[in-house]
Scaffold this active site. Structure first.
Site, mmCIF file in Angstrom:
data_model
loop_
_atom_site.group_PDB
_atom_site.id
_atom_site.type_symbol
_atom_site.label_atom_id
_atom_site.label_comp_id
_atom_site.label_asym_id
_atom_site.label_seq_id
_atom_site.Cartn_x
_atom_site.Cartn_y
_atom_site.Cartn_z
ATOM 1 C CG PHE A 1 44.874 35.834 104.496
ATOM 2 C CD1 PHE A 1 44.338 36.360 103.331
ATOM 3 C CD2 PHE A 1 44.109 34.938 105.228
ATOM 4 C CE1 PHE A 1 43.060 36.011 102.911
ATOM 5 C CE2 PHE A 1 42.837 34.585 104.823
ATOM 6 C CZ PHE A 1 42.308 35.121 103.657
ATOM 7 C CE1 TYR B 1 52.574 41.088 98.269
ATOM 8 C CE2 TYR B 1 51.775 42.043 96.205
ATOM 9 C CZ TYR B 1 51.536 41.340 97.375
ATOM 10 O OH TYR B 1 50.272 40.894 97.657
ATOM 11 N NE ARG C 1 46.418 49.419 89.199
ATOM 12 C CZ ARG C 1 47.006 50.006 88.152
ATOM 13 N NH1 ARG C 1 46.355 50.158 87.020
ATOM 14 N NH2 ARG C 1 48.253 50.443 88.243
#
Ligand code: UDP
Length: 338
Positions: free
Chosen positions: A78, A146, A228
């Site tokens: 992660f 990103y 979303r």
């Protein structure tokens, strides 16, 4: 089985650690505590006899020692920076940490013959959607650094599979929401950009965050606000366990979307927060935020079929647990400041 979890002091990593502890895995948790928090590690330590190693993936010797000194069977990775806006302003920071850090990690994995990794990727690797719902075959054209760093890592993992037989499962998250049912961990970012925590934070008096702002209500969506796919964090981390077990059993690399396959508009999420908190919340309509696609939601059939993953938690539950965490977080911060 000894599982290394990198970034375990962060939001999703810590929820994954709890899931793995509950499923009787031995975990070794690694974090540089730059955006993660020691209090979260302390909570994890209350649950099991876990080993915490403070280290940085950018530091080759930290990574080398990690593998030299611990028997590791598989990795769930992660550790990363994840602020889109910051990545646009400072891509070097993102490529360095996310890409170089992961390169160090997988080089050590190959060296120490650890051949299985579950990787935290993102739907941001798809970029501007050409169609929705987004499935795994949608072209990957990230629109910010990103997303690019996560896609570069996906490429690296594909190449390392071919060359070194390193098997990987790439999990592409949609919008992750909610917190641990017992508030042992939660979303704790020094800079908070996400929708649900921002709505909730605005309801606390004396919070430095002012009125909640909806970024744009003139999108081409039913109520004008962006849509979303909000997937609950406990459901999401369950997919990591299933992915790891799939990897162990099948020894095959693959990529999966993780979402609910349902879209919620910003306005709907806001209204649901008011309903769950039973409170009227102040709101202001602000300018669109740069780089926000209009509609993003997933087709996650592949994870349903292959991993047998079935997210169950509702957005109401995510909001409720996120709110409980916000209350707990204030207690932790008060304790910290003595
Ligand atoms: N959003 C908003 N106000 C906020 C934070 C987010 O209106 O304070 C909107 C944002 O423009 C986007 C949606 O909420 O349409 C989800 O944003 P978030 O940052 O949570 O996740 P993203 O989809 O950008 O990864």
């Amino acid at each position: 089985m000894n599982i290394l979890i990198t970034g375990a002091a962060g939001y999703i990593g810590s929820h994954c650690a709890i899931n793995f502890i509950n499923n009787n895995y031995n975990i070794i948790v690694f974090d540089n505590l730059e955006t993660g928090h020691i209090e979260i590690i302390e909570e994890l330590k209350k649950l099991a006899d876990i080993k915490f190693i403070k280290g940085d993936l950018r530091n080759k010797s930290d990574v080398e020692n990690l593998f030299k000194e611990n028997k590791i069977d598989a990795v769930v990775h992660f550790a990363a920076y994840s602020l889109v806006e910051e990545s646009v302003k400072n891509p070097s920071k993102y490529y360095n940490n996310n890409v170089v850090g992961t390169l160090n990690l997988i080089d050590s994995m190959v060296k120490y013959n650890v051949k299985k990794i579950v990787f935290s990727s993102t739907c941001a690797t798809y970029g501007e959607p050409k169609y929705t719902p987004l499935d795994e075959n949608h072209p990957q054209n990230p629109i910010n650094p990103y997303g690019s760093t996560k896609l570069v890592i996906e490429y690296m993992l594909k190449d390392y599979d071919k060359a070194y037989d390193l098997k990987s499962i790439k999990l592409r998250y949609f919008n992750v929401a909610g917190c641990d049912e017992k508030s042992r961990t939660g979303e704790w970012h020094d800079i908070e950009t996400h929708l649900i925590p921002n709505i909730l934070k605005s309801t606390f008096e004396n919070d430095s965050n002012k009125k909640f702002k909806i970024f744009g209500n003139d999108y081409n969506t039913p109520d004008g606000t962006c849509v979303r796919d909000y997937v609950n964090v406990e459901d999401l981390v369950e997919a990591h366990r299933l992915a790891l077990e799939y990897l162990i059993k099948e020894n095959k690399s693959d990529a999966f979307n993780l979402g609910t396959q349902k879209g919620n508009s910003v306005r709907e999420v806001f209204d649901t927060c008011q309903k769950v908190l039973n409170k009227k919340i102040d709101v202001e309509i602000a300018q669109r935020r740069e780089g926000d696609p209009e509609i993003l939601y997933s087709n996650s059939q592949k994870a349903h079929k292959i991993l047998n993953w079935h997210p169950k938690k509702t957005i109401e539950y995510s909001i409720k647990t996120a709110y409980e965490w916000e209350c707990k977080l204030r207690e932790i911060l008060a304790e910290r400041s003595g």
